[in-house]
Scaffold this active site. Structure first.
Site, mmCIF file in Angstrom:
data_model
loop_
_atom_site.group_PDB
_atom_site.id
_atom_site.type_symbol
_atom_site.label_atom_id
_atom_site.label_comp_id
_atom_site.label_asym_id
_atom_site.label_seq_id
_atom_site.Cartn_x
_atom_site.Cartn_y
_atom_site.Cartn_z
ATOM 1 N N LYS A 11 3.733 9.592 8.754
ATOM 2 C CA LYS A 11 3.149 9.261 10.163
ATOM 3 C C LYS A 11 4.633 9.626 11.157
ATOM 4 C CE LYS A 11 0.824 5.441 8.204
ATOM 5 N NZ LYS A 11 0.739 4.779 6.936
ATOM 6 N N ASP B 122 9.438 2.536 0.051
ATOM 7 C CA ASP B 122 8.110 3.143 0.566
ATOM 8 C C ASP B 122 7.939 3.716 2.225
ATOM 9 O OD1 ASP B 122 6.061 4.694 2.425
ATOM 10 O OD2 ASP B 122 4.208 3.476 0.620
ATOM 11 N N TYR C 258 0.621 -1.023 -0.228
ATOM 12 C CA TYR C 258 -0.027 0.349 0.060
ATOM 13 C C TYR C 258 1.535 1.213 -0.113
ATOM 14 C CZ TYR C 258 -3.111 3.076 1.341
ATOM 15 O OH TYR C 258 -3.925 4.738 1.061
HETATM 16 C C1 LIG Z 1 0.078 4.928 5.552
HETATM 17 C C2 LIG Z 1 0.581 4.587 4.480
HETATM 18 C C3 LIG Z 1 0.984 5.236 2.929
HETATM 19 C C4 LIG Z 1 0.383 6.669 2.870
HETATM 20 O O1 LIG Z 1 0.104 7.359 3.631
HETATM 21 P P1 LIG Z 1 -1.014 8.819 4.654
HETATM 22 O O2 LIG Z 1 -0.415 9.522 4.951
HETATM 23 O O3 LIG Z 1 -2.665 8.042 4.384
HETATM 24 O O4 LIG Z 1 -1.487 9.042 2.837
HETATM 25 C C5 LIG Z 1 1.850 5.209 1.884
HETATM 26 N N1 LIG Z 1 2.906 4.578 2.388
HETATM 27 C C6 LIG Z 1 2.552 3.467 3.269
HETATM 28 C C7 LIG Z 1 3.784 1.575 3.946
HETATM 29 C C8 LIG Z 1 1.380 3.656 3.967
HETATM 30 O O5 LIG Z 1 1.962 2.483 5.409
#
Ligand SMILES: *Cc1c(COP(=O)(O)O)cnc(C)c1O
Length: 427
Positions: A267, A239, A144
């Site tokens: 985050k 990511d 994701y």
């Molecule tokens: C949470 C998350 C995202 C998206 O971040 P948002 O601040 O919710 O848009 C992208 N990549 C990873 C791996 C995530 O866990």
């Protein structure tokens, strides 16, 4: 457990907000029941509208690695808010946080702050495409990277495939440049590079997958991606929105010793306020406007409150012994879960790195999304509901990670293991 007020609010919320929520997982659809409406959080605990207290293992899905309302973060935020909440102009805070991040992630010589992880990955891909002058990208099934159109893509059959939209409203043309391979399968990635020579701009990967439940990279997977991308002139994008400052201060790239071209963060670096960032080598990042031609902007980007929460969070995380404490707490939790699961005769596998943990209800190893999906989700739902009644707020989906914070005490962990034991016996 009384949930009257939450129930009432949830009904009202559904009249104004689709599903009563602003992000789907909050609606408890995967587990059933009434989502709790939170009033406040302190340390490892959250309190809901009905006066129930829970030990929290969601921690806002990762940002709150220090726990809720950490005194140092709250104090700094109070001071910052008095100075003004947003200027749409530069502040010293952005420079300070950028320096802290760049020091922790040497591969990020320069970075750009945005407002979410979604924006970070979207912008990193734009830059990768501009740099390589290629259009296609590779992502992994079950990975994701936020909800931008081209990344809302699933694979066809579990083999490496051309992506198909994972949501109505995403045009096929937007996902036709997204190739999808199974996680941990370097052979399939190699095949994609052979099938589309000179066309692939980047591989984007969660170096530790945490959005299909926690799935660790197998030996050689990340290094293999590094090699394949380098050999074919593509960029490697990590990511690390979850893993950054979570699996280690320097993220998964420091732990696995693989250096990506671009890194996406979010985050934790916002300490509970909305932030994202992407960054890499100077030459690459200076392609971004206003130095270079690649456009990307944001009204609230680098927001002073968000920068403040991020700086304070990283300052605490930078103290010696923090990550070993997190490791110790979470390994106790993991061992406890394994013990009570075997006592209850429930087939369960824990998957963990640092303070990131999933308990998969399956008897077979989980190495990718297909094997994760073999988990017994009905059993998980019952487990979740029992656990909530025991006063433990576990992530409301089998395919999410549980987050342990510095605020979780030995007593919290002990109580949680007992509660999990009771829940496992009940299911
Ligand atoms: C949470 C998350 C995202 C998206 O971040 P948002 O601040 O919710 O848009 C992208 N990549 C990873 C791996 C995530 O866990």
């Amino acid at each position: 457990m009384k949930l009257e007020r939450s129930q009432k609010l949830f009904e009202e919320a559904q009249q104004y907000l689709p599903g009563g929520v602003d992000s789907p997982v909050r609606a408890f659809k995967a587990v059933g029941g009434t989502p709790i409406f939170i009033v406040r959080g302190k340390g490892s605990k959250i309190h809901d509208e009905d006066g129930n207290e829970f030990i929290d293992y969601v921690c806002s899905w990762g940002p709150l690695i220090l726990g809720h309302s950490h005194p140092q973060v709250v104090k700094a935020l109070k001071k910052a808010v008095e100075q003004g909440t947003s200027f749409g102009a530069s502040t010293e805070l952005e420079v300070r946080l950028a320096k802290l991040i760049s020091k922790a992630f040497p591969s990020m010589e320069m970075l750009r702050f945005v407002n979410s992880g979604t924006e970070a990955t979207m912008s990193a891909l734009r830059l990768a495409r501009a740099f390589t002058r290629r259009d296609k990208i590779i992502k992994f099934d079950g990975g994701y990277h936020g909800h931008s159109d081209g990344l809302l893509t699933k694979g066809g059959s579990g083999l490496a495939t051309l992506g198909i939209p994972d949501s109505p409203g995403v045009p096929l043309s937007y996902t036709q440049n997204t190739l999808v391979a199974p996680y941990n399968n370097i052979g399939d990635v190699k095949q994609l590079f052979e099938r589309y020579p000179g066309e692939i701009a980047a591989v984007i990967v969660e170096p530790v997958a945490a959005n299909m439940g926690v799935v660790l990279p197998e030996h050689g997977f990340l290094g293999g991606l590094r090699q394949l991308t380098r050999d074919s002139g593509a960029l490697l994008i990590f990511d690390e929105v979850i893993t950054g400052f979570r699996v280690a201060y320097g993220g998964a790239q420091s732990l696995y010793n693989v250096t990506p071209d671009l890194t996406c963060l979010g985050k934790i670096i916002g300490g509970g306020l909305p932030v994202g960032a992407y960054g890499g080598g100077r030459k690459l990042m200076e392609m971004m406007a206003p130095v270079g031609p690649v456009y990307q902007a944001g009204t609230l980007s680098g927001n002073p409150l968000a920068m403040t929460a991020g700086i304070e969070t990283l300052n605490v995380l930078g103290q010696p012994g923090v990550y070993s404490k997190l490791e110790e707490k979470t390994s106790k939790l993991e061992d406890g879960i394994a013990k009570v699961a075997s006592e209850a005769g429930v087939r369960l596998r824990t998957s963990r790195i640092a303070s990131l943990l999933t308990a998969f209800f399956t008897g077979t190893p989980v190495t990718d999304y297909d094997s994760a999906k073999k988990s017994d989700t009905a059993l998980f739902s019952r487990f979740f509901t029992h656990l909530l009644a025991e006063g433990v707020y576990w992530p409301p989906s089998q395919f999410e990670a549980a987050f342990v914070s510095l605020a979780h005490s030995d007593e919290d962990i002990k109580r949680t293991v007992e509660a999990i034991g009771n829940a496992l016996k009940a299911v």
